[in-house]
Scaffold this active site. Structure first.
Site, PDB file in Angstrom:
ATOM      1  N   ASP A  14     -49.970 -23.877 -21.639  1.00  0.00           N
ATOM      2  CA  ASP A  14     -50.659 -25.036 -21.069  1.00  0.00           C
ATOM      3  C   ASP A  14     -52.157 -24.801 -20.950  1.00  0.00           C
ATOM      4  O   ASP A  14     -52.952 -25.728 -21.105  1.00  0.00           O
ATOM      5  CB  ASP A  14     -50.082 -25.347 -19.681  1.00  0.00           C
ATOM      6  CG  ASP A  14     -48.609 -25.660 -19.750  1.00  0.00           C
ATOM      7  OD1 ASP A  14     -48.272 -26.655 -20.400  1.00  0.00           O
ATOM      8  OD2 ASP A  14     -47.792 -24.903 -19.193  1.00  0.00           O
ATOM      9  N   HIS A  66     -45.123 -17.527 -16.694  1.00  0.00           N
ATOM     10  CA  HIS A  66     -44.072 -18.263 -17.386  1.00  0.00           C
ATOM     11  C   HIS A  66     -42.731 -17.657 -17.015  1.00  0.00           C
ATOM     12  O   HIS A  66     -42.641 -16.463 -16.770  1.00  0.00           O
ATOM     13  CB  HIS A  66     -44.278 -18.201 -18.911  1.00  0.00           C
ATOM     14  CG  HIS A  66     -43.441 -19.191 -19.664  1.00  0.00           C
ATOM     15  ND1 HIS A  66     -42.142 -18.942 -20.022  1.00  0.00           N
ATOM     16  CD2 HIS A  66     -43.731 -20.441 -20.105  1.00  0.00           C
ATOM     17  CE1 HIS A  66     -41.665 -20.006 -20.663  1.00  0.00           C
ATOM     18  NE2 HIS A  66     -42.607 -20.934 -20.718  1.00  0.00           N
TER      19      HIS A  66
END
Lengths: 361, 361
Positions: free
Chosen positions: B297, B244
């Site tokens: 996700d 991320h």
């Protein structure tokens, strides 16, 4: 610094606008039409005769709306803000079954379809039937044709086309930046252009040309310029068409448009020239330290009026031009795609407050 | 630093997500549903019982599509990417005759309409008739109802609702930043949300949950995790659901979703947990200096699957949640509106090249 770009450069300090390849806008405008300018922004050089012919052919075949877009246009309330119609119908026109990387072909297709949507929105507002595009007409001429159903005089086409050339790109303006942020996630070109249309709609961006025209309409006569401006100034109202975030001197596009306005709309040019002189004087008297130059919206409003464009379409016509720049920026950004996800500064309270269930609130 | 905000803060170094008012996501999720969370992001505090009732009432009455949106939905090819359908139909739903400043009422209306569009897109893909919303159902339950025409089990509603709470805001992510750039021009809220949908669609942003699920589908069994990951790694493929831009440690939302996944989809949880362990090991072995944490996700894909959401709708469900944050950010930015027009660095040639007319090129 949010991006590197070779699509265009706004040299605000010197009042210069440079298009891709190193062309100053005042050198390019006299020799290039909109199609050539779009090609330049997309490909980095002006097209040869055969490249231009190929582009025209490609654009002509992309003018017609897809079934979904046609039905969407028919679904919109005819009185809808034309920018909302453009945003919606272009979104339908570019909808696909699977996501695709932005391509030059799509840039051409979206650019070619916009006049059909804009003219369609206009005809529906007028409660008139839509008019099919005419293949032998260029981009600007065909737009007026689809609006009016009559082939426009050559000068009107020239004025509109010059506007389209001059507004086609302008560095990282807010709508172009929007397109680049959307592109940075790996999204498709239609999403980028639809987002950019939404940003252009804002009164501080594309909506400013309409505001300038509204001011000139309200002033009406040379004699009324001074009382109108003095009154607006006393009420601390802004003068639309003056001041810019980047230019510190006369906007080179405004200079070209001011000259075109003399023939495009001589009467309004007179009122506008007087208004400009007074507005700059009032602004300068109050803040001599500020660079309160005329911006492109002021003179664009006169030239578009002279070209016979109704003012409710001004922002759509801006989009008709700027889509060349939006798509060129997206294609450029594809070469080195990194997600644009800026930092923010937290102004809320320190974390740790405990939430209560709704029964106890 | 692109903006100040009190809507949410991603404290990447410490793996903390703070929602408006100072609530850590792990404190908020157990006591708030999506409607309460949206209220918090919009208004700065959690609603009382009567404020929540009023919000529910307002949302229920905004669930039905306007005529233009309904006709636009019917105009789209049923096989269209659901995100393209959402982008287009929401644009029609929010179209107006005159431009209006973003308002809290509009934020509610757009948030309320999205499930109707998403379920409508899904039903059309299934070649089934649309299902009208049911007023007595909450936001998450009604979404599943409109997709399936059957009232969903309480746990499925809970899993979906928890997802909607967890994903509702996340600092200046790319889609939220898109909304803020569009808002900065003075544009309307629909334009902001439509642009944000386009940004969310990108595979590096909202599209990543779909990619994580696709990976898990492809791995299929616990036994296949190691050969699959080794092979993908040898081909220099990225592992969707890992890494991320902001978090340097385990994403707090992923932690909550991982726990939910145990009951939402026990079998897939097993495969996913094994995949996670191996993927982190492979990534760590290659780059021990990098913080290769699992992102939201990865576990969201398992929880949404357990909640019975088909994967082609994952990005739309992300939008169903994040619209709360997008609109909260726009409303916050209205308090001090300045156009976002960043600087760029010119990488093109020095200006002054003279263009030739097309005849001489």
């Amino acid at each position: 610094m949010a991006a590197q770009t070779a699509v265009s450069e706004v040299d605000g300090a010197n009042g210069r606008l440079i298009y891709r390849g190193g062309y100053l806008i005042e050198d390019l405008a006299p020799v290039a039409n909109f199609e050539e300018t779009a090609y330049l922004l997309w490909h980095g050089e002006l097209p040869s005769r055969s490249e231009l012919d190929a582009l025209r052919h490609e654009m002509v075949s992309a003018r017609r709306l897809e079934d979904a877009a046609r039905a969407t246009l028919a679904a919109m309330d005819p009185e809808t803000d034309p920018m909302d119609t453009l945003r919606t119908v272009l979104s339908a026109q570019g909808a696909t079954k699977t996501i695709a990387k932005p391509s030059a072909g799509e840039a051409v297709a979206l650019t070619a379809a916009i006049p059909t949507i804009v003219a369609g929105a206009y005809r529906r507002r007028q409660k008139k039937d839509l008019i099919e595009p005419r293949d032998e007409l260029g981009h600007a001429a065909n737009l007026i044709w689809m609006m009016e159903g009559q082939e426009p005089a050559r000068e009107r086409v020239h004025w509109l086309d010059q506007y389209l050339v001059l507004l086609a790109d302008h560095g990282l303006n807010a709508s172009t930046f929007t397109a680049r942020v959307i592109a940075s996630t790996g999204s498709d070109l239609t999403s980028c252009v639809v987002g950019a249309i939404g940003a252009l709609k804002g009164p501080s961006h594309g909506g400013a040309t309409y505001a300038a025209r509204t001011m000139l309409d309200s002033i009406g006569t040379v004699e009324n310029a001074e009382p109108w401006l003095r009154d607006a100034h006393a009420r601390h109202a802004r003068f639309p068409g003056f001041g810019h975030r980047v230019y510190r001197t006369y906007d080179p596009r405004a200079k070209i448009l001011r000259e075109l306005a003399k023939t495009a709309d001589p009467k309004r040019h007179q009122v506008a020239a007087h208004t400009e002189e007074l507005a700059l004087k009032i602004l300068h008297d109050e803040h001599p330290e500020r660079p309160n130059a005329t911006n492109v919206d002021f003179w664009a409003s006169v030239v578009l009026t002279g070209a016979g464009i109704p003012k409710e379409l001004f922002t759509c016509i801006f989009a008709t031009s700027r889509v060349a720049g939006w798509t060129a920026h997206v294609l450029e950004s594809e070469e080195d795609l990194r997600i644009i996800r800026p930092a923010s500064v937290w102004t809320g309270p320190a974390p740790g407050k405990k939430p209560l269930p709704v029964e106890q609130r």
